[in-house]
Design a protein around this motif. Structure first.
Motif, short mmCIF file in Angstrom:
data_model
loop_
_atom_site.label_atom_id
_atom_site.label_comp_id
_atom_site.label_asym_id
_atom_site.label_seq_id
_atom_site.Cartn_x
_atom_site.Cartn_y
_atom_site.Cartn_z
N GLY A 194 20.22 36.58 -23.69
CA GLY A 194 21.17 37.44 -24.38
C GLY A 194 22.52 37.45 -23.71
N ARG A 195 22.54 37.50 -22.36
CA ARG A 195 23.81 37.50 -21.65
C ARG A 195 24.57 36.20 -21.89
NH1 ARG A 195 20.95 39.73 -16.80
NH2 ARG A 195 21.25 41.99 -16.82
N ARG A 196 23.85 35.09 -21.94
CA ARG A 196 24.50 33.78 -22.09
C ARG A 196 24.89 33.49 -23.54
NH1 ARG A 196 23.40 30.31 -17.71
NH2 ARG A 196 23.56 31.59 -15.83
N LEU A 197 24.00 33.78 -24.47
CA LEU A 197 24.21 33.32 -25.84
C LEU A 197 24.86 34.36 -26.75
CD1 LEU A 197 20.79 31.50 -26.37
CD2 LEU A 197 23.02 30.45 -25.94
N LEU A 198 24.76 35.65 -26.40
CA LEU A 198 25.32 36.68 -27.27
C LEU A 198 26.72 37.11 -26.85
CD1 LEU A 198 22.21 38.96 -27.92
CD2 LEU A 198 23.08 37.02 -29.23
N ALA A 199 27.22 36.56 -25.75
CA ALA A 199 28.62 36.80 -25.39
C ALA A 199 29.52 36.09 -26.41
CB ALA A 199 28.89 36.29 -23.98
N PRO A 200 30.73 36.57 -26.59
CA PRO A 200 31.62 35.94 -27.57
C PRO A 200 31.91 34.49 -27.22
CG PRO A 200 32.48 38.07 -26.86
CD PRO A 200 31.36 37.74 -25.95
N PRO A 201 32.16 33.64 -28.21
CA PRO A 201 32.65 32.29 -27.92
C PRO A 201 33.92 32.34 -27.07
CG PRO A 201 32.07 32.50 -30.23
CD PRO A 201 31.99 33.87 -29.65
N ARG A 202 34.23 31.26 -26.39
CA ARG A 202 35.27 31.27 -25.38
C ARG A 202 36.61 31.74 -25.91
NH1 ARG A 202 35.47 29.20 -20.44
NH2 ARG A 202 33.46 28.20 -20.80
N ASP A 203 37.05 31.23 -27.08
CA ASP A 203 38.36 31.63 -27.59
C ASP A 203 38.37 33.11 -28.00
OD1 ASP A 203 36.57 31.13 -29.58
OD2 ASP A 203 38.02 30.25 -30.96
N VAL A 204 37.27 33.58 -28.61
CA VAL A 204 37.18 34.98 -29.00
C VAL A 204 37.10 35.87 -27.77
CG1 VAL A 204 35.83 36.67 -30.30
CG2 VAL A 204 36.10 34.35 -31.19
N ASP A 249 24.07 46.59 -18.63
CA ASP A 249 25.01 45.86 -17.78
C ASP A 249 26.40 45.97 -18.38
OD1 ASP A 249 26.05 44.27 -15.87
OD2 ASP A 249 25.01 42.43 -16.44
N ARG A 250 27.04 44.87 -18.65
CA ARG A 250 28.40 44.88 -19.18
C ARG A 250 28.38 44.93 -20.70
NH1 ARG A 250 30.17 39.69 -20.80
NH2 ARG A 250 28.63 38.05 -20.44
N ASP A 251 29.50 45.36 -21.27
CA ASP A 251 29.61 45.46 -22.72
C ASP A 251 29.59 44.08 -23.37
OD1 ASP A 251 29.74 48.21 -22.98
OD2 ASP A 251 31.88 48.26 -22.56
N LEU A 252 28.84 43.96 -24.45
CA LEU A 252 28.85 42.76 -25.29
C LEU A 252 29.42 43.17 -26.64
CD1 LEU A 252 25.38 41.14 -24.48
CD2 LEU A 252 27.63 40.37 -23.73
N PRO A 253 30.63 42.76 -26.96
CA PRO A 253 31.25 43.20 -28.21
C PRO A 253 30.49 42.69 -29.42
CG PRO A 253 32.56 41.47 -27.17
CD PRO A 253 31.51 41.86 -26.18
N LEU A 254 30.53 43.48 -30.48
CA LEU A 254 29.86 43.10 -31.72
C LEU A 254 30.70 42.08 -32.47
CD1 LEU A 254 28.60 46.57 -32.96
CD2 LEU A 254 27.32 44.82 -31.72
N ARG A 269 22.36 43.12 -28.12
CA ARG A 269 23.69 43.40 -27.56
C ARG A 269 23.80 44.86 -27.14
NH1 ARG A 269 25.52 39.81 -31.91
NH2 ARG A 269 26.39 37.91 -30.97
N ALA A 270 23.33 45.76 -28.00
CA ALA A 270 23.38 47.18 -27.66
C ALA A 270 22.53 47.49 -26.44
CB ALA A 270 22.91 48.01 -28.86
N ARG A 271 21.36 46.86 -26.33
CA ARG A 271 20.49 47.10 -25.17
C ARG A 271 21.14 46.61 -23.89
NH1 ARG A 271 16.21 44.81 -22.06
NH2 ARG A 271 16.71 42.71 -22.79
#
Length: 432
Positions: free
Chosen positions: A209-219, A97-102, A90-92
């Motif tokens: 990583g872009r597809r699976l490490l993004a937050p779930p839809r509601d989050v 690209d765009r931010d991936l929240p922890l 996520r940090a990489r």
């Protein structure tokens, strides 16, 4: 007439040649920059894929141990290892690209871990990234290594025995310089493969990583709402600051000049009958004050939206800023077509404010401005070799840059260690 037409055609061809050459050079520089960036991303992805592979091995061991009932207690600990590998990716990707929240902390109970949607997506990620991502990283790194080995082989072939062959898969006998030059020519092919293949390989490696490490839809929706709320507040704040700046410029500049014109015109009217020569002198002063007021108004208008930006585009406007900067400055703009007017205005403001800070506070000997567009993002970079130590809280205009960028839903990064250099990076969405 035919001779004139032929001469005109020859002149047109003569002008077209340098333009095509410049376009080819820009394209080559862009491709080389993309290839170097891709190698960097592939190396970083190879590191995170090793962590993901280790997490996969732990998952397999715990799964095997759970068959006999002794591995269930280890699931929360393994979930932390999986979360660690996922957060590194996520940090990489956030730097790229765009931010991936922890995500939040890993639950402590077995039931909560198994129900956690973050953990399920992270398990799928480590499985794909630890295998496919590792292979893509090795492949992407082997291409430039093979290119360097083959290109440099004519320089050191003579220290190797002829029967040892060349680097990599080249196992035929190298009897002299012609054979070594043939190996170097193969290195040119490896270099072309690096330039052509590494950018898509890097994108493919980052895709899980872009597809699976993004937050779930509601989050993701709640995070996006909070982000847009903050962006809206930043946009309103930047708008209010800009209105105050315009009001202050008009009040302190043009308005005072116009008041002076009114006073001088009144004095000239009163002196017209008594002392015509004095009246002419006063009218000359009023004329000078009116010209100064007009200049102040033009300055305010240019501060709102420079005419050169609207007429000739971002590259010409930035060239004008660099020409007027007190520090020698180079500008490189690689932006095919035109962006939205608001995006170009924001980029212009960022560069103008940054160069003003460089000239006033940095003590730099040179500065470099780079603007490039990648799909739907505009990247602006301002680098100087000054003393560093730039601080947003010291009233240097950096806060205004941040508000402008955040108001446009962009990203702002400032790196300025003591001793320099100072690097200001801005990313703006510019999708059509």
């Amino acid at each position: 007439m035919p001779r004139r037409d032929a001469a005109g055609a020859s002149a047109a061809v003569g002008r077209l040649g340098p333009q095509l050459w410049r376009a080819a050079r820009r394209h080559l520089r862009r491709r080389l920059r993309m290839s170097v960036d891709a190698v960097e991303h592939l190396v970083g992805g190879l590191g995170t894929s090793i962590l993901a592979l280790a997490a996969v091995l732990l998952l397999v061991l715990v799964a095997l141990a759970s068959v006999v009932g002794v591995g269930l207690a280890m699931v929360p600990s393994v979930a932390k290892a999986v979360r660690l590998a996922a957060n590194r990716e996520r940090a990489r990707l956030s730097r790229w690209d765009r931010d991936l929240p922890l995500p939040p902390a890993v639950p402590t109970s077995l039931r909560d871990v198994l129900r956690d949607p973050w953990f399920r997506r992270e398990c799928a990620f480590v499985g794909i990234h630890g295998t496919v991502g590792f292979g893509l990283g090795v492949l992407g790194l082997s291409l430039p290594i093979s290119a360097v080995q083959n290109l440099l082989f004519p320089l050191y072939y003579w220290v190797l025995p002829p029967e040892a062959g060349g680097p990599g898969f080249i196992d035929w006998r190298i009897d002299g310089l012609p054979d070594a030059l043939l190996v170097g020519l193969i290195g040119v092919g490896w270099l072309a493969a690096t330039v052509a293949l590494n950018p898509p390989l890097a994108g493919l490696q980052a895709l899980p990583g872009r597809r699976l490490l993004a937050p779930p839809r509601d989050v993701d929706m709640s995070l996006r709402i909070a982000e847009l709320t903050a962006t809206r507040a930043a946009a309103l704040d930047a708008h209010a600051v800009e209105l105050r700046r315009i009001e202050r410029s008009l009040h302190d500049g043009a308005q005072n000049r116009l008041v002076a014109v009114t006073v001088l015109l009144g004095a000239a009217r009163r002196a017209m009958l008594r002392d015509p020569a004095r009246a002419v002198e006063i009218l000359d002063r009023a004329h000078d004050s009116a010209e100064l007021a007009l200049a102040e108004l033009r300055s305010v208008v240019r501060g709102i939206l420079p005419p050169v930006l609207d007429d000739r585009g971002l590259a010409a406007a930035l060239d004008g800023l660099a020409a007027g900067c007190g520090v020698p400055c180079t500008v490189e703009v690689d932006v095919p077509g035109r962006c939205a007017a608001s995006v170009e205005a924001t980029a212009y403001f960022v560069v103008a404010e940054a160069l003003t800070n460089v000239a006033r506070h940095s003590g730099a000997a040179s500065a470099a401005v780079t603007v490039r567009r990648s799909i739907d993002r505009l990247y602006v970079s301002v680098v100087d070799d000054g003393r560093g130590g730039a601080d947003e809280g010291h009233g240097s205009g950096i806060g205004g840059i941040r508000r402008r960028v955040q108001g446009h839903d962009g990203r702002f990064t400032l790196t300025s260690p003591p001793g320099g250099p100072t690097t200001l990076l801005v990313e703006l969405p510019c999708g059509s």
